[in-house]
Design a protein around this motif. Structure first.
Motif, PDB file in Angstrom:
ATOM      1  N   GLU A  47     -46.731  25.055 -54.482  1.00  0.00           N
ATOM      2  CA  GLU A  47     -47.539  24.673 -53.533  1.00  0.00           C
ATOM      3  C   GLU A  47     -47.829  25.910 -52.833  1.00  0.00           C
ATOM      4  O   GLU A  47     -48.762  26.432 -52.356  1.00  0.00           O
ATOM      5  CB  GLU A  47     -46.994  23.569 -52.701  1.00  0.00           C
ATOM      6  N   SER A  48     -46.714  26.627 -52.491  1.00  0.00           N
ATOM      7  CA  SER A  48     -46.803  27.921 -51.536  1.00  0.00           C
ATOM      8  C   SER A  48     -47.418  28.980 -52.317  1.00  0.00           C
ATOM      9  O   SER A  48     -48.576  29.515 -51.526  1.00  0.00           O
ATOM     10  CB  SER A  48     -45.416  28.222 -51.168  1.00  0.00           C
ATOM     11  N   THR A  49     -47.510  29.034 -53.618  1.00  0.00           N
ATOM     12  CA  THR A  49     -48.259  30.181 -54.248  1.00  0.00           C
ATOM     13  C   THR A  49     -49.542  29.708 -54.314  1.00  0.00           C
ATOM     14  O   THR A  49     -50.507  30.415 -54.045  1.00  0.00           O
ATOM     15  CB  THR A  49     -47.726  30.295 -55.612  1.00  0.00           C
ATOM     16  N   LEU A  54     -55.372  30.248 -52.390  1.00  0.00           N
ATOM     17  CA  LEU A  54     -56.584  29.878 -51.920  1.00  0.00           C
ATOM     18  C   LEU A  54     -56.915  30.581 -50.948  1.00  0.00           C
ATOM     19  O   LEU A  54     -58.146  30.813 -50.770  1.00  0.00           O
ATOM     20  CB  LEU A  54     -56.031  28.350 -51.527  1.00  0.00           C
ATOM     21  N   ASP A  55     -56.000  31.071 -49.797  1.00  0.00           N
ATOM     22  CA  ASP A  55     -56.531  31.888 -48.845  1.00  0.00           C
ATOM     23  C   ASP A  55     -57.147  33.060 -49.419  1.00  0.00           C
ATOM     24  O   ASP A  55     -58.115  33.754 -49.075  1.00  0.00           O
ATOM     25  CB  ASP A  55     -55.330  32.260 -47.861  1.00  0.00           C
ATOM     26  N   GLN A  56     -56.648  33.906 -50.708  1.00  0.00           N
ATOM     27  CA  GLN A  56     -57.194  34.967 -51.054  1.00  0.00           C
ATOM     28  C   GLN A  56     -58.583  34.479 -52.045  1.00  0.00           C
ATOM     29  O   GLN A  56     -59.399  35.573 -51.807  1.00  0.00           O
ATOM     30  CB  GLN A  56     -56.197  35.538 -52.272  1.00  0.00           C
ATOM     31  N   ALA A  57     -58.737  33.430 -52.353  1.00  0.00           N
ATOM     32  CA  ALA A  57     -59.813  33.526 -52.854  1.00  0.00           C
ATOM     33  C   ALA A  57     -60.966  33.324 -51.923  1.00  0.00           C
ATOM     34  O   ALA A  57     -62.113  33.730 -52.242  1.00  0.00           O
ATOM     35  CB  ALA A  57     -59.637  31.989 -53.845  1.00  0.00           C
ATOM     36  N   VAL A  58     -60.915  32.438 -50.883  1.00  0.00           N
ATOM     37  CA  VAL A  58     -61.734  32.306 -49.891  1.00  0.00           C
ATOM     38  C   VAL A  58     -62.020  33.772 -49.159  1.00  0.00           C
ATOM     39  O   VAL A  58     -63.318  33.895 -49.122  1.00  0.00           O
ATOM     40  CB  VAL A  58     -61.175  31.513 -48.645  1.00  0.00           C
ATOM     41  N   ALA A  59     -60.997  34.525 -49.042  1.00  0.00           N
ATOM     42  CA  ALA A  59     -61.310  35.736 -48.416  1.00  0.00           C
ATOM     43  C   ALA A  59     -62.291  36.827 -49.623  1.00  0.00           C
ATOM     44  O   ALA A  59     -63.190  37.424 -48.965  1.00  0.00           O
ATOM     45  CB  ALA A  59     -60.190  36.509 -48.321  1.00  0.00           C
TER      46      ALA A  59
END
Length: 62
Positions: A47-49, A54-59
Motif C-alpha cells: 500500500e505505501s508503494t 499514485l502521487d508520482q503518476a498524478v504529478a
C-alpha cells in the motif's frame, strides 16, 4: 489486475480511484512497468508503494 504494457487503462483508472484521469492511469502504468512490476497483480503492491506511485503518476500527468 495483471500489470502489462497492454493492460486496460479504464480498469487501472478505477483501481486508482474515482477522481483518476485516463492520463494519470497511463502515467501509473508506465511507472509500474518501469519499476519492475510487469506480470504482477496490482493488489500485490504494498500500500505505501502504491500510494507513493499514485502521487508520482498524478504529478507526471500535470
Amino acid at each position: 489486475m495483471k500489470i502489462e504494457a497492454g493492460m486496460n487503462l479504464n480498469y487501472l483508472q478505477e483501481r486508482m480511484g474515482s477522481t483518476a484521469t485516463n492520463n494519470e492511469a497511463f502515467q501509473m502504468r508506465e511507472l509500474l512497468l518501469e519499476s519492475g512490476y510487469e506480470g504482477q497483480d496490482t493488489a500485490d503492491i504494498p500500500e505505501s508503494t502504491w500510494l507513493a506511485m499514485l502521487d508520482q503518476a498524478v504529478a507526471a500527468a500535470e
